[in-house]
Motif scaffolding. Structure first.
Motif, PDB file in Angstrom:
ATOM      1  N   ARG A  71      10.109  27.042 -19.185  1.00 34.56           N
ATOM      2  CA  ARG A  71       9.469  28.103 -18.547  1.00 34.56           C
ATOM      3  C   ARG A  71       8.726  27.762 -17.402  1.00 34.56           C
ATOM      4  NH1 ARG A  71       8.579  29.492 -24.133  1.00 34.56           N
ATOM      5  NH2 ARG A  71       6.303  29.509 -23.649  1.00 34.56           N
ATOM      6  N   TYR A  72       8.035  26.480 -17.293  1.00 36.94           N
ATOM      7  CA  TYR A  72       7.221  26.096 -16.180  1.00 36.94           C
ATOM      8  C   TYR A  72       8.230  25.798 -15.139  1.00 36.94           C
ATOM      9  CZ  TYR A  72       4.082  23.123 -13.561  1.00 36.94           C
ATOM     10  OH  TYR A  72       3.234  22.561 -12.322  1.00 36.94           O
ATOM     11  N   TYR A  75       9.333  28.750 -13.542  1.00 31.97           N
ATOM     12  CA  TYR A  75       8.163  29.165 -12.491  1.00 31.97           C
ATOM     13  C   TYR A  75       8.267  28.560 -11.343  1.00 31.97           C
ATOM     14  CZ  TYR A  75       3.299  29.176 -11.110  1.00 31.97           C
ATOM     15  OH  TYR A  75       2.248  29.411 -10.464  1.00 31.97           O
ATOM     16  N   CYS A  76       8.291  27.006 -11.448  1.00 36.02           N
ATOM     17  CA  CYS A  76       8.361  26.510 -10.284  1.00 36.02           C
ATOM     18  C   CYS A  76       9.449  26.636  -9.151  1.00 36.02           C
ATOM     19  CB  CYS A  76       8.079  25.027 -10.610  1.00 36.02           C
ATOM     20  SG  CYS A  76       6.723  24.457 -11.185  1.00 36.02           S
ATOM     21  N   ARG A  79       8.506  29.990  -7.527  1.00 36.72           N
ATOM     22  CA  ARG A  79       7.534  29.830  -6.312  1.00 36.72           C
ATOM     23  C   ARG A  79       8.260  29.104  -5.070  1.00 36.72           C
ATOM     24  NH1 ARG A  79       1.984  29.371  -7.462  1.00 36.72           N
ATOM     25  NH2 ARG A  79       1.937  29.310  -5.264  1.00 36.72           N
ATOM     26  N   ASN A 109      -1.280  31.322 -19.585  1.00 34.71           N
ATOM     27  CA  ASN A 109      -0.721  30.379 -18.760  1.00 34.71           C
ATOM     28  C   ASN A 109      -0.197  31.154 -17.724  1.00 34.71           C
ATOM     29  OD1 ASN A 109      -1.129  28.164 -20.567  1.00 34.71           O
ATOM     30  ND2 ASN A 109       0.657  28.615 -21.661  1.00 34.71           N
ATOM     31  N   ARG A 110      -0.120  30.675 -16.307  1.00 37.96           N
ATOM     32  CA  ARG A 110       0.399  31.478 -15.198  1.00 37.96           C
ATOM     33  C   ARG A 110       1.916  31.382 -15.229  1.00 37.96           C
ATOM     34  NH1 ARG A 110      -1.405  26.423 -13.729  1.00 37.96           N
ATOM     35  NH2 ARG A 110      -0.278  25.052 -12.505  1.00 37.96           N
ATOM     36  N   TRP A 111       2.583  30.334 -15.804  1.00 35.38           N
ATOM     37  CA  TRP A 111       3.984  30.409 -15.819  1.00 35.38           C
ATOM     38  C   TRP A 111       4.568  31.388 -16.880  1.00 35.38           C
ATOM     39  CZ3 TRP A 111       1.044  26.095 -17.083  1.00 35.38           C
ATOM     40  CH2 TRP A 111       0.895  25.678 -18.347  1.00 35.38           C
ATOM     41  N   ASP A 112       3.616  32.035 -17.833  1.00 34.75           N
ATOM     42  CA  ASP A 112       4.052  32.952 -18.790  1.00 34.75           C
ATOM     43  C   ASP A 112       3.677  34.366 -18.400  1.00 34.75           C
ATOM     44  OD1 ASP A 112       5.202  31.144 -20.351  1.00 34.75           O
ATOM     45  OD2 ASP A 112       3.461  30.777 -21.543  1.00 34.75           O
ATOM     46  N   GLN A 218       2.845  22.395  -8.267  1.00 37.74           N
ATOM     47  CA  GLN A 218       1.433  23.161  -8.444  1.00 37.74           C
ATOM     48  C   GLN A 218       0.479  22.378  -9.226  1.00 37.74           C
ATOM     49  OE1 GLN A 218       1.298  25.877  -7.421  1.00 37.74           O
ATOM     50  NE2 GLN A 218      -0.559  27.093  -8.269  1.00 37.74           N
TER      51      GLN A 218
END
Length: 240
Positions: A71-72, A75-76, A79, A109-112, A218
């Motif tokens: 998931r991270y 997310y990246c 972004r 968590n910001r990626w969640d 990040q």
């Protein structure tokens, strides 16, 4: 346009929800694409998502995305593309013994986040999902496109050292005769890595560079305790 990442255990209804989202979010002005988990695994899934991300269309990822490291990465990717995203957790279902453990999303968590959770047959929170995708402010420029702040130097040094230590532990275990199916342990890390086949230093180095390229986009001190664990999970998914 935005990225919608689904996650959940097998049998939780992810594909059905992905179809609902495609119907609800697609329209005459934009298309909604569903990217399903491919036979090539994590790398091909990420590559297909990155290829489809654009300013116009919606991308829906229909996959388990059971590990926070997966998931991270997504997310990246969002972004880097400068587009909004959200996570839809399909609760329920049941995992098999041969599958990785499901790491439930955590909105801290910001990626969640933004995080939406649906159970069983309850309707999708489409109004809230649309607001998160289409009405939220665009994400700020990625740190990878700006001069790195001084405080990130310690993060990048730690990232380099931790990933080097993991590679050293994997190579040492193989030199000591570790067989496929055995668990490779890294000092100070609870998770282990189960090698399904011998892995060369060249392949490990390539995977390390890929992991670093995503993670350093990040840099954040809040990730420091999890870096080794996330890298082991990345290796576990990439070495098939």
């Amino acid at each position: 346009m935005p990225l919608v990442v689904l996650c959940g255990r097998p049998g939780s209804g992810k594909s059905r929800r992905a179809a609902e989202l495609r119907e609800a979010l697609g329209g005459p002005e934009c298309q909604a694409h569903v990217v399903a988990e491919a036979e090539g695994g994590r790398g091909e899934l990420r590559a297909e998502v990155e290829r489809r991300l654009s300013r116009r269309d919606v991308v829906i990822v229909d996959a388990g995305n059971e590990l926070r490291s997966i998931r991270y990465e997504l997310y990246c990717a969002a972004r880097q593309a400068g587009t909004a995203r959200c996570l839809l957790h399909c609760a329920g279902g049941s995992g098999r013994p041969d599958e990785p453990p499901f790491e439930a999303p955590d909105p801290r968590n910001r990626w969640d986040r933004p995080l939406f959770t649906v159970h069983g047959e309850e309707p999708l929170p489409l109004a809230a999902i649309r607001a998160a995708l289409f009405e939220s402010a665009p994400p700020p420029p990625h740190r990878a496109t700006r001069s790195q702040p001084l405080q990130s130097c310690g993060f990048l040094h730690h990232l380099d050292r931790v990933t080097q230590e993991v590679l050293a532990a994997v190579m040492a275990a193989q030199r000591d005769g570790a067989q496929p199916g055995e668990v490779v342990r890294v000092p100070g890390v609870a998770e282990g890595l189960v090698l399904t086949r011998p892995v060369s230093m060249a392949e490990l180095s390539r995977l390390r560079r890929q992991f670093i390229s995503y993670t350093k986009m990040q840099p954040s001190d809040e990730n420091l305790p999890q870096l080794a664990s996330m890298f082991l999970q990345y290796l576990s998914r990439s070495i098939q």
